[in-house]
Design a protein around this motif. Structure first.
Motif, mmCIF file in Angstrom:
data_model
loop_
_atom_site.group_PDB
_atom_site.id
_atom_site.type_symbol
_atom_site.label_atom_id
_atom_site.label_comp_id
_atom_site.label_asym_id
_atom_site.label_seq_id
_atom_site.Cartn_x
_atom_site.Cartn_y
_atom_site.Cartn_z
ATOM 1 N N THR A 135 43.353 35.468 38.439
ATOM 2 C CA THR A 135 44.009 34.828 37.506
ATOM 3 C C THR A 135 44.319 33.312 38.085
ATOM 4 O O THR A 135 44.399 32.483 37.515
ATOM 5 N N GLU A 136 44.702 33.375 39.729
ATOM 6 C CA GLU A 136 45.413 32.357 40.453
ATOM 7 C C GLU A 136 44.315 32.047 41.259
ATOM 8 O O GLU A 136 44.198 30.696 41.632
ATOM 9 N N ALA A 137 43.389 32.770 41.771
ATOM 10 C CA ALA A 137 42.476 32.530 42.779
ATOM 11 C C ALA A 137 41.455 31.413 42.297
ATOM 12 O O ALA A 137 41.278 30.589 43.141
ATOM 13 N N TRP A 138 41.093 31.266 41.137
ATOM 14 C CA TRP A 138 40.371 30.215 40.906
ATOM 15 C C TRP A 138 40.827 29.008 40.698
ATOM 16 O O TRP A 138 39.865 28.170 40.358
ATOM 17 N N LYS A 139 42.192 28.822 40.609
ATOM 18 C CA LYS A 139 42.772 27.592 40.607
ATOM 19 C C LYS A 139 42.988 27.019 41.831
ATOM 20 O O LYS A 139 43.338 25.883 41.837
ATOM 21 N N SER B 18 36.053 41.833 43.700
ATOM 22 C CA SER B 18 35.007 41.956 42.780
ATOM 23 C C SER B 18 35.151 40.986 41.789
ATOM 24 O O SER B 18 34.048 40.273 41.358
ATOM 25 N N ALA B 19 36.489 40.678 40.967
ATOM 26 C CA ALA B 19 36.425 39.787 39.936
ATOM 27 C C ALA B 19 36.445 38.415 40.403
ATOM 28 O O ALA B 19 35.993 37.499 39.952
ATOM 29 N N ILE B 20 37.134 38.130 41.705
ATOM 30 C CA ILE B 20 36.951 36.811 42.077
ATOM 31 C C ILE B 20 35.438 36.464 42.621
ATOM 32 O O ILE B 20 34.994 35.142 42.448
ATOM 33 N N HIS B 21 34.747 37.180 43.440
ATOM 34 C CA HIS B 21 33.503 37.442 43.560
ATOM 35 C C HIS B 21 32.504 36.984 42.474
ATOM 36 O O HIS B 21 31.688 36.271 42.467
ATOM 37 N N LEU C 198 51.797 46.019 42.250
ATOM 38 C CA LEU C 198 50.792 45.736 41.201
ATOM 39 C C LEU C 198 49.360 46.138 42.263
ATOM 40 O O LEU C 198 48.241 46.085 41.654
ATOM 41 N N VAL C 199 49.370 45.986 43.564
ATOM 42 C CA VAL C 199 48.307 45.915 44.424
ATOM 43 C C VAL C 199 48.126 47.352 45.082
ATOM 44 O O VAL C 199 48.911 47.994 45.569
ATOM 45 N N TYR C 200 46.922 47.912 44.595
ATOM 46 C CA TYR C 200 46.499 49.227 45.024
ATOM 47 C C TYR C 200 45.088 49.040 45.630
ATOM 48 O O TYR C 200 44.031 48.751 45.123
ATOM 49 N N ALA C 201 45.184 48.944 46.927
ATOM 50 C CA ALA C 201 43.978 48.487 47.737
ATOM 51 C C ALA C 201 42.860 49.308 47.538
ATOM 52 O O ALA C 201 41.622 49.193 47.835
ATOM 53 N N ASP C 202 43.132 50.795 47.212
ATOM 54 C CA ASP C 202 42.001 51.705 47.300
ATOM 55 C C ASP C 202 41.944 52.024 45.675
ATOM 56 O O ASP C 202 40.794 52.988 45.541
ATOM 57 N N GLY C 203 42.407 51.234 44.888
ATOM 58 C CA GLY C 203 42.235 51.809 43.437
ATOM 59 C C GLY C 203 41.743 50.432 42.601
ATOM 60 O O GLY C 203 41.566 49.422 43.008
ATOM 61 N N PRO C 204 41.601 50.425 41.186
ATOM 62 C CA PRO C 204 41.286 49.535 40.331
ATOM 63 C C PRO C 204 42.310 48.438 40.314
ATOM 64 O O PRO C 204 43.688 48.591 40.519
ATOM 65 N N ALA C 205 41.894 47.195 39.824
ATOM 66 C CA ALA C 205 42.918 46.317 39.698
ATOM 67 C C ALA C 205 43.632 46.070 38.348
ATOM 68 O O ALA C 205 42.898 46.706 37.389
ATOM 69 N N GLY D 129 33.369 41.211 36.191
ATOM 70 C CA GLY D 129 34.116 41.316 37.583
ATOM 71 C C GLY D 129 35.299 42.280 37.293
ATOM 72 O O GLY D 129 35.466 43.349 37.845
ATOM 73 N N ALA D 130 36.154 41.803 36.474
ATOM 74 C CA ALA D 130 37.512 42.427 36.313
ATOM 75 C C ALA D 130 37.206 43.736 35.720
ATOM 76 O O ALA D 130 38.007 44.781 36.072
#
Length: 458
Positions: free
Chosen positions: A239-243, A376-379, A450-457, A81-82
């Protein structure tokens, strides 16, 4: 580099590009990999195969093929996903096409030589990786193209997966009949043919997918300043979401919804023939699979769109309350006083529409709670719930059916127990959904650069 055309930079849409040209690319991928939902069409033909020594496979062994494929769907989605957010959807779609098609080819050798391990490897492992890559690749792209309607976007992205059986079921059935009439090995030749056809069709999605340029937004759209408490204006890294407790609760929500749906889908064709003996022919059973496919597909679009208006939590509330009631009453449609095939089909179709709707609504639910930064990575990580359900669901269904057969009990009497277990599971999902709350501030991404809403993570 030979595969440079797959780079994310090569798929950025030009100025003036219509976002409505993107959904067909997603559909090309999902209509192909959604064939896995029609796997029940292969079950009886595989059970009829015999090795040179006369041995044959049992229902549980054949059922593991589907379970392995779904398990590797979730595993590969979680692992890649990442990477997908960095590499872009085109490269992920291309690899998905290779793996999914190769899975058919490998499985064809397993069927021709009566080696179940090869079918597990091909359709299950290799094909399952193709399923995972293909499943998540269009989702975040369409969410970026439709920030004004994220539910609609995920419905468009995932709708085709539910409709894959509508194509895959009749295609497999007709191909097997054709090769059998020609005196050829029906299952191996069918799998090879389907592998080639699906690869060609998926290439359409590979070459037509586009990502929006940095800073793009729909013309005239202004983000709303009014939000539900469950729609965060902040982002959470994978990395934080899954916690978070929210991730664990949504994992349970997806797990029980999928386990219950697989209780019908994985055994669809044999189930309706068992419950209504003498009334349903094999061809009619394939038609039943097709009907479920239509409602699976339509439910993904309709329920996800509805979630834009009543919220994701409200949508799942509907799934679990109405679904638990329908699962409980479904087996009564075959009792002597009712004995109604149309009623059984209607209830099953409505249940499957909510099963499909659950898949299409969950990415938007994740975006609401965690933001779009790593959606996408969280999903992908959440789809491990699908992997677990893909194993547990068939184990429940096939285990109970095998128990009834081995103890010389009426096979059709096993289905009420199976469906009532699924009804109880949905009650668990109802409770998990009820406990979902906004994500605590301690999990938010603090460095906004760090956050680019329209770009890659990154």
């Amino acid at each position: 580099m030979a595969l440079a055309f797959l780079d994310r930079d090569r798929s950025v849409a030009p100025a003036g590009y219509s976002r409505w040209l993107v959904p067909p690319a997603a559909l090309a991928i999902h209509l192909s990999i959604g064939q896995v939902y029609s796997f029940s069409v292969f079950k009886n033909p595989l059970l009829a195969l015999h090795a040179a020594d006369g041995s044959a496979w049992n229902l549980k062994e054949v059922g593991y093929i589907f379970s392995i494929a779904i398990a590797f769907l979730g595993i590969s989605a979680a692992l890649f996903g990442a990477w997908l957010e960095r590499a872009g959807p085109r490269r992920a779609m291309f690899y998905a096409a290779i793996c999914f098609s190769a899975g058919f080819i490998i499985a064809s050798f397993g069927a021709s030589t009566h080696q179940l391990a090869l079918i597990y490897l091909g359709y299950g492992v290799v094909g399952g990786v193709g399923l995972g890559l293909g499943y998540i690749s269009p989702v975040s792209t369409l969410i970026k193209w439709f920030p004004d309607r994220p539910g609609l976007a995920t419905g468009l992205a995932i709708m085709g997966f539910g409709g894959g059986a509508m194509i895959g079921g009749p295609l497999a059935n007709n191909l097997m009949a054709h090769f059998k009439a020609s005196g050829q090995p029906s299952i191996p030749y069918t799998m090879i043919t389907m592998g080639i056809l699906y690869f060609i069709f998926m290439m359409f999605g590979v070459f037509t997918i586009r990502v929006p340029p940095t800073g793009w937004k729909p013309e005239g759209w202004v983000p709303s300043v009014k939000h539900s408490a469950l729609i965060s204006s902040h982002n959470v890294a994978v990395t934080e979401a899954w916690k978070t407790p929210q991730f664990r609760l949504l994992w349970v929500v997806l797990f029980v919804n999928v386990t219950a749906g697989i209780g019908i889908l994985e055994q669809a064709a044999p189930m309706i023939q068992d419950l209504f003996k003498g009334q349903i022919s094999p061809a009619a059973a394939v038609g039943f699979v097709g009907i479920l496919s239509i409602f699976n597909m339509a439910g993904r679009f309709l329920w996800a769109s509805v979630s834009d208006f009543i919220g994701r939590k409200g949508t799942y509330f509907t799934f679990f309350v109405l679904g638990a009631i329908l699962y409980f009453f479904l087996p009564f449609s075959r009792q002597d006083k009712i004995d109604s095939v149309p009623l059984f089909v209607a209830i099953a179709a409505l249940v499957i529409s909510m099963y499909g709707g659950g898949f299409a609504t969950i990415p938007a639910y994740l975006k609401d709670l965690f933001g779009g930064f790593n959606v996408s990575a969280i999903h992908g990580r959440l789809l491990t719930a699908w992997s677990a359900a893909g194993i547990i669901g068939p184990l429940i269904v096939n285990g109970i059916l095998d128990h009834y057969v081995e103890n010389h009990m009426n096979k059709e009497d096993a289905y009420p127990l199976i469906l009532h277990i699924m009804s109880c599971l949905l009650v668990v999902g109802f409770l998990a959904n009820l406990m979902v709350r906004p994500v605590a501030e301690k999990y938010w991404v603090k460095d906004k650069t760090l956050v680019y809403a329209d770009g890659p993570a990154h």
